[in-house]
Design a protein around this motif. Structure first.
Motif, short mmCIF file in Angstrom:
data_model
loop_
_atom_site.label_atom_id
_atom_site.label_comp_id
_atom_site.label_asym_id
_atom_site.label_seq_id
_atom_site.Cartn_x
_atom_site.Cartn_y
_atom_site.Cartn_z
N LEU A 72 -31.80 134.31 29.05
CA LEU A 72 -30.44 134.70 29.05
C LEU A 72 -29.98 134.62 30.59
N VAL A 102 -37.48 146.05 28.73
CA VAL A 102 -37.61 145.75 27.21
C VAL A 102 -36.76 144.33 26.96
N SER A 103 -37.55 143.74 26.12
CA SER A 103 -37.03 142.30 25.89
C SER A 103 -36.49 142.01 24.58
N GLY A 126 -28.65 140.74 31.40
CA GLY A 126 -29.15 141.90 30.53
C GLY A 126 -27.99 142.04 29.77
N TYR A 175 -36.56 133.94 25.07
CA TYR A 175 -35.64 132.74 25.34
C TYR A 175 -35.03 133.34 26.84
N ALA A 197 -28.22 141.35 25.77
CA ALA A 197 -29.28 142.17 25.42
C ALA A 197 -28.99 143.73 25.33
N PRO A 247 -33.03 145.57 30.50
CA PRO A 247 -33.62 144.37 29.80
C PRO A 247 -34.32 143.26 30.55
N1 LIG Z 1 -34.88 137.05 27.81
C1 LIG Z 1 -33.98 137.81 28.61
C2 LIG Z 1 -33.48 137.21 29.78
O1 LIG Z 1 -33.82 135.67 29.96
C3 LIG Z 1 -33.00 138.01 30.65
C4 LIG Z 1 -32.37 139.33 30.55
C5 LIG Z 1 -33.01 139.98 29.36
C6 LIG Z 1 -33.67 139.25 28.36
N2 LIG Z 1 -34.16 139.76 27.27
O2 LIG Z 1 -33.66 140.94 27.01
O3 LIG Z 1 -34.91 139.21 26.37
#
Ligand SMILES: Nc1c(O)cccc1[N+](=O)[O-]
Length: 231
Positions: free
Chosen positions: A141, A134-135, A144, A139, A147, A86
């Motif tokens: 976080l 993969v996002s 991961g 924003y 997510a 993520p």
């Molecule tokens: N947006 C974000 C993050 O800021 C850190 C890890 C994973 C994600 N994401 O999967 O969207």
């Protein structure tokens, strides 16, 4: 399907013992392995991060623990696993991707923290197999894990046998590209608000037409970006 998760917060995934996914694991539909990245360090402090090359704020996750952890997870795994990290720099996760991932034999999730994982980890494993960043959304976080939890739920529920009534998977938002129609149940009137009469008409054709019209209207209003060009 086998799912492996590498994380510094393995307890985060204890919740996967309950509900639908807990039942799927008990039924053998999903096999889950949660691996603590710190178990793949060799210093007294179980160090997993270091200062960024080139300077800057924060810390970067070291490649060595990741290499040992992923090698261990992949060693006796499927022939062609997919490794998913993520990342805000990743490809947007969506229902189409969830459907595709539901057919995988093994998914390995790598949960980054801090300022991210040393790029050489992604490059090393991309040279040996399928790696995807993969996002979940645009924003920030802290890592991961949240997510991964969302992706496991979205993918897990699509694995045949996990959801009791497969019909319930069909009429959902994003399944046919449109947002789902509004749902109602009993009583017929609640606080002077009536269930749309068509839903109580017994005319299944009219109900289907009304529901599709509602999908189009809601999608046009809330997510015009999802509306097919012909609509
Ligand atoms: N947006 C974000 C993050 O800021 C850190 C890890 C994973 C994600 N994401 O999967 O969207």
């Amino acid at each position: 399907m086998r799912i492996d998760i590498v994380t510094i917060f393995p307890e985060f995934f204890d919740v996967l013992d309950i509900s639908l996914l807990g039942k799927a694991r008990a039924n053998g539909l999903i096999e889950l392995g949660v691996h603590n990245l710190r178990d793949f360090t060799h210093d007294r402090h179980h160090t997993v991060d270091d200062t960024p090359a080139g300077g800057g704020a924060g810390m970067v996750m070291k490649p060595e623990p990741w290499g040992e952890a992923l090698d261990a997870v992949l060693e006796n795994g499927a022939d062609d696993p997919i490794i998913i990290f993520p990342s805000p720099a990743g490809v947007p996760f969506d229902q189409k991707m969830a459907r595709e991932l539901a057919h995988e034999q093994q998914i390995v999730f790598g949960c980054g923290r801090y300022e991210g994982i040393d790029q050489r980890v992604f490059d090393h494993y991309a040279d040996r197999g399928r790696v995807r960043l993969v996002s979940l959304g645009d924003y920030v976080l802290n890592g991961g894990e949240v997510a991964v939890m969302a992706m496991i739920e979205a993918v897990g529920r699509l694995i045949p046998g996990v959801v009791g009534n497969p019909e319930s998977l069909v009429e959902e938002s994003h399944e046919d590209g449109l947002l789902e129609y509004p749902s109602y149940t009993k009583p017929a009137v609640w606080r002077e608000r009536e269930v749309p009469p068509v839903l109580r008409s017994g005319d299944h054709g009219a109900i289907a037409r009304w529901r599709h019209e509602q999908q189009i209207e809601r999608t046009r209003r809330v997510r015009p970006d999802l509306l097919p060009p012909e609509l």
